[in-house]
Design an enzyme around this catalytic site. Structure first.
Site, mmCIF file in Angstrom:
data_model
loop_
_atom_site.group_PDB
_atom_site.id
_atom_site.type_symbol
_atom_site.label_atom_id
_atom_site.label_comp_id
_atom_site.label_asym_id
_atom_site.label_seq_id
_atom_site.Cartn_x
_atom_site.Cartn_y
_atom_site.Cartn_z
ATOM 1 N N SER A 260 1.169 -1.709 0.268
ATOM 2 C CA SER A 260 -0.307 0.012 0.468
ATOM 3 C C SER A 260 1.254 0.966 0.013
ATOM 4 O O SER A 260 0.226 2.762 -0.035
ATOM 5 C CB SER A 260 -1.290 0.218 0.914
ATOM 6 O OG SER A 260 -0.136 -0.360 2.430
ATOM 7 N N ASP B 207 -4.361 8.360 7.912
ATOM 8 C CA ASP B 207 -4.932 7.363 8.257
ATOM 9 C C ASP B 207 -3.847 6.324 9.464
ATOM 10 O O ASP B 207 -2.042 7.177 8.954
ATOM 11 C CB ASP B 207 -5.449 6.326 7.840
ATOM 12 C CG ASP B 207 -4.832 5.520 6.335
ATOM 13 O OD1 ASP B 207 -3.652 5.477 6.896
ATOM 14 O OD2 ASP B 207 -5.256 4.627 5.533
ATOM 15 N N HIS C 36 -0.876 4.790 7.195
ATOM 16 C CA HIS C 36 -0.381 5.604 5.684
ATOM 17 C C HIS C 36 -0.155 6.954 6.090
ATOM 18 O O HIS C 36 -0.857 8.012 7.310
ATOM 19 C CB HIS C 36 -1.518 5.238 4.678
ATOM 20 C CG HIS C 36 -1.364 3.692 4.565
ATOM 21 N ND1 HIS C 36 -3.202 3.299 4.894
ATOM 22 C CD2 HIS C 36 -0.793 2.869 3.867
ATOM 23 C CE1 HIS C 36 -2.512 2.131 4.642
ATOM 24 N NE2 HIS C 36 -1.515 1.157 4.249
#
Ligand SMILES: *[C@@H]1O[C@H](CO)[C@@H](O)[C@H](O)[C@H]1NC(C)=O
Length: 354
Positions: free
Chosen positions: A36, A329, A332
């Site tokens: 990610s 978040d 991240h």
């Protein structure tokens, strides 16, 4: 200035211009593998719960579009692509809006939640790294059909390969509650195991034509807001999980040694270590020196645990200005953090490829 000096100056500046132009075309494409930290939307196209193609994700991206990047804006490959004079973003290979004409300049095979270990991608049913390689093979065939063999081989050889993966092998896999790996391997053995997989992966893309390869080290993963929250709930205070940070530091040292070996053993390869551990830790411990206000919790929701579907656009708690936050978040970082990291890497790591 005499005539001769002027003449020399003109010739010299033309020469320098030529050198600069040649150098500017040195990296014709950015090719991305990983998780990610670099996925620009491949998970949108697969059956996993780990997605981010909805608001508030992407609210600071072009057209405020939630693309599947786990960020409010752009991620490092986007900034790095722009830094090399290419497009200011790298599209996802599985995104039907783009074709091989786009991918010839840059393509992303990454999948949020994946790892070096097959057992890691199994946890959230995302794309395993071996499958990213299969896509890369398919891409090479399409590229040869599109650009011709000679041009395609040039792109494959001169492209910069960004490989950013590994955090999930530890946090989603080894240190998760039901991990079979933790009964199979000691911590030390697991790090060796992951390192061998990293070595295999680099060797494989080398044999498929890659030469300029960036391996990203682990971040200070004990400081991710989610890990701080878990640490707090377990009664260890509200600081970073120092054990996880130490694992990251130790693994990064092993990665440096691996990179040295690869550079010595594989003719023509240039592997670089993209290490943002210290920089990110500085941002977390001294956010104000980088213009941030908050580093201990994330922008989205309470900032303590939300990511993916839990990062809900209806949450009234989500911050209004993400550029004041290190983290977007609970797992991240924000667009601004990604930009600072990418600028640093362009200057100190990738300058040799410019
Ligand atoms: C991961 O799975 C693929 C496909 O089944 C297999 O080819 C590969 O050897 C596996 N890798 C490891 C390290 O087990």
């Amino acid at each position: 200035m005499s005539y001769t000096t002027t003449f020399i100056t003109i010739v010299l500046s033309q020469f320098l211009l030529q050198v600069a132009t040649t150098l500017a075309s040195k990296v014709p494409a950015i090719i991305v593998f990983g998780d990610s930290s670099v996925d620009s939307g491949n998970n949108n196209q697969i059956a996993t719960v780990l997605k981010s193609n909805f608001e508030p994700y992407g609210r600071d991206f072009y057209n405020r579009k939630p693309t599947g990047r786990f960020c409010n804006g752009r991620i490092p490959p986007d900034f790095i692509s722009e830094g090399f004079g290419l497009r200011p973003f790298v599209p996802a290979y599985l995104d039907g809006e783009y074709s091989i004409a786009d991918f010839a300049q840059g393509v992303c095979f990454a999948s949020a939640g994946t790892g070096y270990d097959n057992a890691t991608s199994d946890v959230l049913r995302v794309i395993p790294l071996w499958k990213e390689l299969e896509y890369f093979k398919e891409y090479q065939m399409k590229l040869r059909a599109y650009a011709g063999r000679k041009k395609a081989n040039y792109i494959i050889r001169e492209a910069l390969y960004l490989v950013s993966i590994g955090t999930n092998d530890f946090l989603e896999n080894y240190y998760s509650i039901q991990s079979p790996r933790s009964s199979q391997y000691t911590e030390e053995q697991f790090q060796d195991f992951i390192l061998r997989l990293a070595q295999n992966f680099v060797t494989q893309i080398y044999h498929m034509g890659a030469r300029k390869i960036s391996l990203t080290g682990l971040p200070p993963m004990g400081c991710l807001p989610l890990e701080r929250t878990t640490n707090y709930v377990s009664g260890n205070g509200d600081g970073c999980n120092e054990k996880y940070n130490n694992v990251a530091k130790h693994f990064n040292v092993m990665l440096v040694n691996l990179i040295q070996r690869l550079n010595n053993e594989l003719p023509g390869i240039r592997v670089v270590f993209s290490d943002a551990y210290d920089l990110l830790l500085q941002m977390i411990t001294k956010p104000s020196s980088f213009g941030f206000q908050v580093a201990s919790v994330a922008c989205c929701g309470t900032g303590l645990f939300e990511m993916g579907y839990l990062c809900d656009k209806l949450s009234p708690l989500t911050c209004t200005d993400a550029s004041k936050f290190v983290f977007w978040d609970a797992f991240h970082v924000t667009d601004k953090t990604n930009q600072i990291i990418s600028d640093f890497l362009m200057k100190y790591v990738f300058a040799q490829f410019l």
